[in-house]
Design an enzyme around this catalytic site. Structure first.
Site, mmCIF file in Angstrom:
data_model
loop_
_atom_site.group_PDB
_atom_site.id
_atom_site.type_symbol
_atom_site.label_atom_id
_atom_site.label_comp_id
_atom_site.label_asym_id
_atom_site.label_seq_id
_atom_site.Cartn_x
_atom_site.Cartn_y
_atom_site.Cartn_z
ATOM 1 N N CYS A 2 20.750 98.584 26.183
ATOM 2 C CA CYS A 2 21.344 99.155 24.972
ATOM 3 C C CYS A 2 22.852 99.173 25.178
ATOM 4 O O CYS A 2 23.345 98.884 26.261
ATOM 5 C CB CYS A 2 20.862 100.583 24.767
ATOM 6 S SG CYS A 2 19.067 100.713 24.626
ATOM 7 N N LYS A 615 20.765 90.534 25.215
ATOM 8 C CA LYS A 615 21.525 89.621 26.066
ATOM 9 C C LYS A 615 21.263 89.842 27.548
ATOM 10 O O LYS A 615 21.182 88.896 28.313
ATOM 11 C CB LYS A 615 23.016 89.777 25.753
ATOM 12 C CG LYS A 615 23.914 88.819 26.491
ATOM 13 C CD LYS A 615 23.659 87.390 26.081
ATOM 14 C CE LYS A 615 24.464 86.397 26.880
ATOM 15 N NZ LYS A 615 23.855 85.042 26.809
HETATM 16 O O1 M6R Z 1 22.349 87.678 32.630
HETATM 17 P P1 M6R Z 1 21.369 86.858 33.396
HETATM 18 O O2 M6R Z 1 21.836 85.477 33.634
HETATM 19 O O3 M6R Z 1 20.933 87.525 34.677
HETATM 20 O O4 M6R Z 1 20.093 86.801 32.458
HETATM 21 C C1 M6R Z 1 18.900 86.208 32.869
HETATM 22 C C2 M6R Z 1 17.999 85.931 31.682
HETATM 23 O O5 M6R Z 1 17.619 87.125 31.075
HETATM 24 C C3 M6R Z 1 18.682 85.031 30.645
HETATM 25 O O6 M6R Z 1 19.089 83.836 31.232
HETATM 26 C C4 M6R Z 1 17.729 84.722 29.481
HETATM 27 O O7 M6R Z 1 16.648 83.967 29.923
HETATM 28 C C5 M6R Z 1 18.506 84.017 28.364
HETATM 29 N N1 M6R Z 1 18.296 84.677 27.106
HETATM 30 C C6 M6R Z 1 18.097 82.615 28.169
HETATM 31 O O8 M6R Z 1 18.828 81.978 27.166
#
Ligand code: M6R
Length: 620
Positions: A2, A615
């Site tokens: 959040c 995100k």
């Molecule tokens: O912030 P991070 O790179 O650790 O996040 C990992 C995943 O949650 C992130 O890559 C997610 O799979 C994306 N929404 C893919 O586009």
């Protein structure tokens, strides 16, 4: 995750906080809320996001309310964890008296015990959230200690287990805001004398201030009467570290592009240029990674490497592990962060000869934080490949390299993925230069890295074609993606993009495995996207294409520039530049990014805010 944001000072607080909520929408967008402290008490407006409405709808709801020129407001973006998205579960949450209002980012692990305790003491709990319990707990502590809000908050937060950042206000204290941090990010700044902002990220604040403070776990900031007092959870005075907030207002807008996702796709030539700027050379020393050099001797002593991440970052991890195996001839393995605890991945490792590269755009992913804790507890060094400067994961690691691609706001990771792959190539060069690569090999490797940003232009020249292709596939509910070698990671990433922004069941399959089962999906006109690059696996891929064409599949080939034979073989081709396979993954991924983007848009979805996502995933 959040987002929380607050302003207290001499300006009208609600418009500032509302703007902050909008800037943190990437942190969660299933509900929005604002609370303002006024002479008549705390006024709250909070709503679940209706399916067919965007942020303007909430702004309009807020505008209907008279906040009596409040100078003290808090706001929230929610990504539901405890309790479905609903008006009642949206924040701010309040106590029984409605005098205490708070916004919360994180999860409270001792939620059940707290709820039983509070119910037994007669509190009326209205929502399904763990956050509401915190407001009641503060109320309870306040009753127990003669009404002192400061010690009530300190006593309450010491009873919470889990990750949380909080922003608390009290109706009887018109200028009070209390920021509390454990596990979830929180920064604050004096935006002008005696006026303060607190937020989950610097994004809402950078318009007003560049100098801020990065609140650490176990720290509390009491802001009242224009002064900020910094304390520990043990109620001792402390000094919180100052930081400079990076980024520009421009980066927070998608002007010139309909969505952040498209803007971030197109930014890649420029941003990847920044990833490698001043780091890669075609002459000695070939590579300089300032963040890694302090641990270089330790790194060079290692013979076992792990690459760990989640989602897109895990796909990048696969590529890092393969580059290390293929170019450095060492043991290297990619592991999903959420699986680190499930298998004894460090079995047989010598801690001083092992290193784990932990990869994250946000630097907040909870699964990765837990993985790092587990790995570090076994004495293994973790090095970060992270985008967000100063983020939790960047700070948990001993050293590392930043991606330097600026804020990535679109929920679908694009420029961060390609920068991760390029960073892994740089790390390969760094170790190779010291271990096994000849001078000529270093020159070639460096030249290949340097060529990547510029050669993406070839993909953008085909954007209209990719859009037309997306239009032709708009009614497909499923499709298949095939690749071999490095491009297995490319198609996993492509499938993730199509799933998350276009809600298409995209089945990624190793081309060589297809005949062992997935070929059953093939029927006339079934679309199959094959990464058919000109590399050592080309012959095998041609064989696989012929097998599916024999069964009527419509084959879209991602083919290397100049490989006319392959372009003729497939039914439709998209051209990628001629790069070695580990780097050809980058332009091939950009093709998938554009295709997923146009598919999502053509199917009528908001690609920047896909269903059920946020995100950064800060729950484990
Ligand atoms: O912030 P991070 O790179 O650790 O996040 C990992 C995943 O949650 C992130 O890559 C997610 O799979 C994306 N929404 C893919 O586009």
């Amino acid at each position: 995750m959040c987002g929380i944001v607050g302003y207290v000072g001499d300006e009208y607080a609600v418009p500032i906080v509302l703007e902050g909520v909008e800037k943190q929408e990437y942190r969660g967008y299933d509900s929005w809320g604002i609370g303002a402290n006024t002479e008549g008490g705390i006024i709250i407006v909070k709503h679940k996001k209706p399916d067919d409405q965007e942020f303007d709808w909430f702004v309009e709801r807020v505008m209907r309310v008279d906040f009596c020129s409040s100078r003290n407001a808090i706001g929230h973006n929610r990504w539901a964890t405890n309790g479905e998205p609903s008006d009642i579960n949206a924040h701010p949450q309040t106590d029984c008296t409605r005098k205490i209002a708070l916004v919360h980012n994180g999860t409270i692990e001792n939620y059940r015990e707290l709820k039983d305790f509070l119910l037994a003491r007669g509190h009326i709990i209205k929502s399904e959230t763990d956050s509401e319990l915190i407001a009641h707990l503060i109320e309870d502590m306040q009753k127990q200690n003669g009404g002192n809000i400061r010690s009530a908050i300190i006593k309450a937060v010491n009873q919470l287990q889990g990750a949380f950042s909080l922003l608390i206000m009290h109706a009887d204290h018109p200028t009070l805001q209390v920021a509390v941090k454990k596990g979830s990010p929180l920064v604050y700044a004096e935006v002008k004398p005696s006026c303060f902002m607190v937020a989950s990220s610097p994004l809402p604040i950078i318009k007003y201030a560049r100098n801020g403070k990065d609140i650490e776990d176990g720290q509390i900031v009491f802001i009242e009467n224009g002064k900020a007092e910094e304390l520990s959870f043990a109620d001792e005075k402390i000094k919180i570290n100052p930081i400079i907030f990076e980024g520009t207002e421009e980066e927070l807008k998608h002007e010139g592009f309909p969505h952040f996702m498209l803007k971030e796709i197109y930014e890649q030539p420029c941003k990847l240029g920044e990833t490698i700027a001043g780091r890669v050379f075609t002459h000695e020393p070939f590579i300089r990674l300032g963040g890694v050099e302090p641990v270089l001797p330790q790194l060079l002593a290692c013979d076992q490497f792990f690459f760990i991440g989640s989602g897109t970052s895990y796909r990048a991890a696969m590529l890092g592990a393969w580059m290390f195996k293929n170019y450095l001839n060492v043991r290297a393995q990619a592991v999903q962060a959420s699986e680190v605890g499930s298998h004894n991945i460090l079995a047989g490792c010598q801690p001083d000869k092992t290193v784990a590269f932990v990869i994250s755009q946000s630097g907040e992913t909870r699964d990765l934080q837990l993985a790092i804790e587990e790995i570090q507890a076994k004495g293994v060094m973790c090095l970060g490949i992270v985008n967000v400067v100063g983020s939790k994961i960047a700070r948990m690691t001993k050293a590392g390299t930043y991606l330097r691609v600026g804020p990535e706001i679109g929920v679908a990771s694009t420029k961060a993925f390609t920068a991760m792959v390029l960073s892994e190539a740089m790390l390969t060069l760094l170790l190779g230069r010291h271990k096994n690569m000849t001078r000529d090999e270093c020159i070639t490797f460096a030249n290949q890295i340097l060529a990547v940003p510029g050669c993406l232009e070839l993909i953008f020249q085909q954007a209209d074609e990719i859009q037309t292709l997306a239009k032709s596939m708009v009614d497909q509910s499923a499709l298949m993606l095939l690749g071999r070698g490095y491009h297995y990671a490319t198609i996993l990433e492509g499938a993730l993009k199509m799933t998350e922004v276009a809600y298409i069941a995209a089945v990624p399959e190793l081309a060589g495995e297809m005949k062992h089962g997935p070929i059953a999906l093939i029927k006339p006109k079934f679309p199959v996207i094959v990464v058919a690059a000109k590399d050592g696996l080309r012959g095998a891929v041609i064989q696989n294409i012929m097998e599916i064409q024999a069964r009527g599949a419509f084959v879209i080939g991602i083919c290397t520039n100049g490989d006319e034979e392959m372009q003729k073989l497939v039914d439709k081709s998209i051209i990628i530049p001629d790069l070695p396979s580990h780097l050809a993954t980058i332009p091939a991924a950009v093709v998938f990014q554009l295709l997923a983007y146009y598919l999502g848009v053509e199917r009528g979805y908001n690609v920047d805010k896909p269903r059920n996502l946020a995100k950064a995933v800060t729950v484990g």
